[in-house]
Design a protein around this motif. Structure first.
Motif, mmCIF file in Angstrom:
data_model
loop_
_atom_site.group_PDB
_atom_site.id
_atom_site.type_symbol
_atom_site.label_atom_id
_atom_site.label_comp_id
_atom_site.label_asym_id
_atom_site.label_seq_id
_atom_site.Cartn_x
_atom_site.Cartn_y
_atom_site.Cartn_z
ATOM 1 N N UNK A 1 46.501 29.142 32.390
ATOM 2 C CA UNK A 1 45.241 29.548 31.751
ATOM 3 C C UNK A 1 44.295 30.149 32.786
ATOM 4 N N UNK A 2 44.112 29.462 33.908
ATOM 5 C CA UNK A 2 43.202 29.953 34.943
ATOM 6 C C UNK A 2 43.668 31.279 35.562
ATOM 7 N N UNK A 3 44.935 31.418 35.957
ATOM 8 C CA UNK A 3 45.367 32.703 36.521
ATOM 9 C C UNK A 3 45.101 33.873 35.579
ATOM 10 N N UNK A 4 45.293 33.665 34.276
ATOM 11 C CA UNK A 4 45.052 34.727 33.287
ATOM 12 C C UNK A 4 43.572 35.112 33.283
ATOM 13 N N UNK A 5 42.699 34.096 33.232
ATOM 14 C CA UNK A 5 41.248 34.351 33.194
ATOM 15 C C UNK A 5 40.794 35.050 34.464
ATOM 16 N N UNK A 6 41.236 34.531 35.615
ATOM 17 C CA UNK A 6 40.814 35.095 36.903
ATOM 18 C C UNK A 6 41.250 36.543 37.039
ATOM 19 N N UNK A 7 42.506 36.817 36.687
ATOM 20 C CA UNK A 7 43.052 38.159 36.871
ATOM 21 C C UNK A 7 42.297 39.189 36.049
ATOM 22 N N UNK A 8 42.036 38.897 34.785
ATOM 23 C CA UNK A 8 41.443 39.909 33.917
ATOM 24 C C UNK A 8 39.932 40.035 34.090
ATOM 25 N N UNK A 9 39.252 38.959 34.474
ATOM 26 C CA UNK A 9 37.836 39.099 34.844
ATOM 27 C C UNK A 9 37.740 39.946 36.106
ATOM 28 N N UNK A 10 38.662 39.721 37.043
ATOM 29 C CA UNK A 10 38.698 40.505 38.272
ATOM 30 C C UNK A 10 38.929 41.984 38.006
ATOM 31 N N UNK A 11 39.806 42.302 37.066
ATOM 32 C CA UNK A 11 40.079 43.706 36.732
ATOM 33 C C UNK A 11 38.841 44.380 36.151
ATOM 34 N N UNK A 12 38.100 43.655 35.312
ATOM 35 C CA UNK A 12 36.864 44.205 34.743
ATOM 36 C C UNK A 12 35.833 44.441 35.844
ATOM 37 N N UNK A 13 35.702 43.464 36.753
ATOM 38 C CA UNK A 13 34.743 43.596 37.852
ATOM 39 C C UNK A 13 35.059 44.784 38.750
ATOM 40 N N UNK A 14 36.333 45.069 38.959
ATOM 41 C CA UNK A 14 36.724 46.171 39.840
ATOM 42 C C UNK A 14 36.228 47.517 39.317
ATOM 43 N N UNK B 1 38.498 47.335 45.282
ATOM 44 C CA UNK B 1 39.865 47.210 44.804
ATOM 45 C C UNK B 1 40.074 46.017 43.887
ATOM 46 N N UNK B 2 41.220 46.010 43.217
ATOM 47 C CA UNK B 2 41.565 44.912 42.314
ATOM 48 C C UNK B 2 41.714 43.600 43.076
ATOM 49 N N UNK B 3 42.265 43.672 44.283
ATOM 50 C CA UNK B 3 42.470 42.470 45.083
ATOM 51 C C UNK B 3 41.129 41.810 45.418
ATOM 52 N N UNK B 4 40.155 42.625 45.841
ATOM 53 C CA UNK B 4 38.841 42.086 46.192
ATOM 54 C C UNK B 4 38.169 41.433 44.984
ATOM 55 N N UNK B 5 38.275 42.073 43.827
ATOM 56 C CA UNK B 5 37.641 41.555 42.615
ATOM 57 C C UNK B 5 38.324 40.272 42.153
ATOM 58 N N UNK B 6 39.648 40.259 42.184
ATOM 59 C CA UNK B 6 40.391 39.040 41.837
ATOM 60 C C UNK B 6 39.987 37.902 42.770
ATOM 61 N N UNK B 7 39.932 38.204 44.061
ATOM 62 C CA UNK B 7 39.646 37.176 45.055
ATOM 63 C C UNK B 7 38.260 36.570 44.860
ATOM 64 N N UNK B 8 37.289 37.392 44.486
ATOM 65 C CA UNK B 8 35.922 36.892 44.286
ATOM 66 C C UNK B 8 35.869 35.887 43.138
ATOM 67 N N UNK B 9 36.531 36.209 42.036
ATOM 68 C CA UNK B 9 36.553 35.303 40.883
ATOM 69 C C UNK B 9 37.346 34.048 41.225
ATOM 70 N N UNK B 10 38.488 34.232 41.881
ATOM 71 C CA UNK B 10 39.334 33.093 42.241
ATOM 72 C C UNK B 10 38.622 32.156 43.217
#
Length: 392
Positions: free
Chosen positions: A112-125, A131-140
């Motif tokens: 559940x958490x990986x799904x939420x983190x990944x897609x919130x990160x994609x929106x933030x990017x 980049x997608x990595x930076x946005x994912x990392x911030x949420x994670x």
């Protein structure tokens, strides 16, 4: 007047970060403007509207309920140790971290958490221009914590240039992990905790975009999230429970050491200079407190608490804030938002150690820009507190 002070505060953050930028010509101003506007809008919603009150109330009630469940486990093991009507800090504030950590493990295990983190990160990017990595990392980072987050992206750690590595580490230091949010909410008002979590997310991108600007090419803009080796449910649960307990013990040990050392240093300074070390630091940080929106008559006390957070940690500073009952509600709110992050000297070692455990060479790179990490994360806290001060 407070609007003029807030504008001054934002300008101070911009000037100080601009002065420390490693490539001023590469700064992209449009994403910065968008994110600052988003910070203001989100702060207004969270602190000045019924919708924000409802959202914060719901978030706080969830954690209040979780802490009630956590207390069941704590009382089962330690019931009777505390005097009637009293609860030691370690039992009531730190040990519930064990339960929250276990809950995070369950949400991780069920994907559940990986799904939420990944897609919130994609929106933030799409918003921050990174980049997608930076946005994912911030949420994670805001969920998993400043050490654990690097494990999830360890496939890419060794391949990152130092500019991108800096942004990942800056995000980890500018946020806090969800496992200790409940502990914060028992020490300061939950609405300031939630507001800081949201504002710091964007503030980290803003400051990193000025201090450390770069462009991620389409070929480099990939995200490889590491899937941990499959464990049974109870193996995973036991691991997360022990991780939570280690965090609680670590925080307790840090508090014992830092509170005692600060008391010693205060005693030495008071005996020699007639002023405590914290009061001295208060004068140094007072101008920053003022541009954040703290009235000048309270700026020295507020600056002292802010300095305590940086030289010790946020728990020590939150305990110190609770002793200053004479501070106005506005000052308490602004300082509370400032305190909700991992921006302190000990975090440099924690983050460098976490990266070094995954990739020794990159860990050494992180250690070399450690002070710049702290500088940037502190600017994030100042910016978030300044924006929050508009609506307090």
């Amino acid at each position: 007047m407070k609007f003029l002070v807030a504008i001054l505060g934002v300008l101070v953050v911009f000037v100080l970060t601009y002065a420390g930028s490693n490539d001023r010509r590469s700064i992209r101003y449009r994403p910065l403007a968008v994110m600052i506007v988003l910070q203001v809008v989100l702060a207004f919603i969270l602190l000045h509207t019924g919708i924000g009150e409802f959202l914060i109330g719901g978030f706080a009630s969830v954690f209040e309920k979780l802490l009630t469940y956590a207390a069941e486990g704590v009382n089962f093991v330690f019931g009777g140790l505390a005097n009637e009507g009293q609860s030691p800090f370690f039992l009531s504030v730190l040990l519930p971290i064990v339960f929250i950590s276990a809950l995070i493990g369950i949400l991780q295990y069920t994907r559940i958490l990986p799904f939420i983190i990944k897609y919130i990160g994609l929106v933030l990017s799409k918003v921050n221009g990174m980049g997608k990595l930076e946005s994912y990392n911030a949420v994670a980072s805001a969920i998993l914590g400043q050490s654990e987050v690097f494990i999830s992206v360890k496939k890419q750690i060794g391949m990152l240039p130092k500019q991108r590595l800096y942004t990942l580490c800056a995000s980890a230091m500018s946020t806090v992990s969800m496992s200790i949010v409940g502990a914060y909410m028992q020490m300061i008002n939950p609405k300031y905790v939630v507001t800081a979590l949201v504002l710091n997310l964007f503030g980290g991108f803003i400051v990193a975009s000025i201090l450390n600007p770069y462009v991620v090419s389409r070929e480099e803009d990939i995200l490889e999230v590491h899937d941990e080796e499959k464990q049974s449910f109870f193996e995973m649960l036991g691991e997360y429970i022990m991780d939570g307990f280690k965090v609680a013990i670590t925080v307790a040990a840090m508090l014992i050491g830092f509170v005692a050392i600060i008391a010693l240093v205060n005693g030495i300074f008071s005996g020699i200079l007639g002023i405590s070390f914290q009061q001295l630091l208060g004068y140094i940080f007072a101008p920053f407190a003022f541009v954040m929106g703290v009235p000048w008559r309270e700026a020295v006390e507020a600056g002292s608490i802010m300095a305590t957070k940086m030289v010790a940690n946020e728990f020590v500073a939150m305990l110190d804030l609770g002793k200053h009952a004479e501070l106005s509600a506005r000052t308490v709110g602004i300082v509370s938002v400032f305190l909700v992050s991992f921006a302190n000297f000990s975090s440099i070692g924690i983050i460098a150690g976490a990266v070094k455990g995954l990739h020794e060479k990159q860990g050494n790179v992180v250690a070399r820009f450690g002070l710049k990490l702290l500088y940037g994360a502190t600017m994030v806290s100042v910016l978030s507190a300044t924006v929050a001060g508009l609506f307090l």
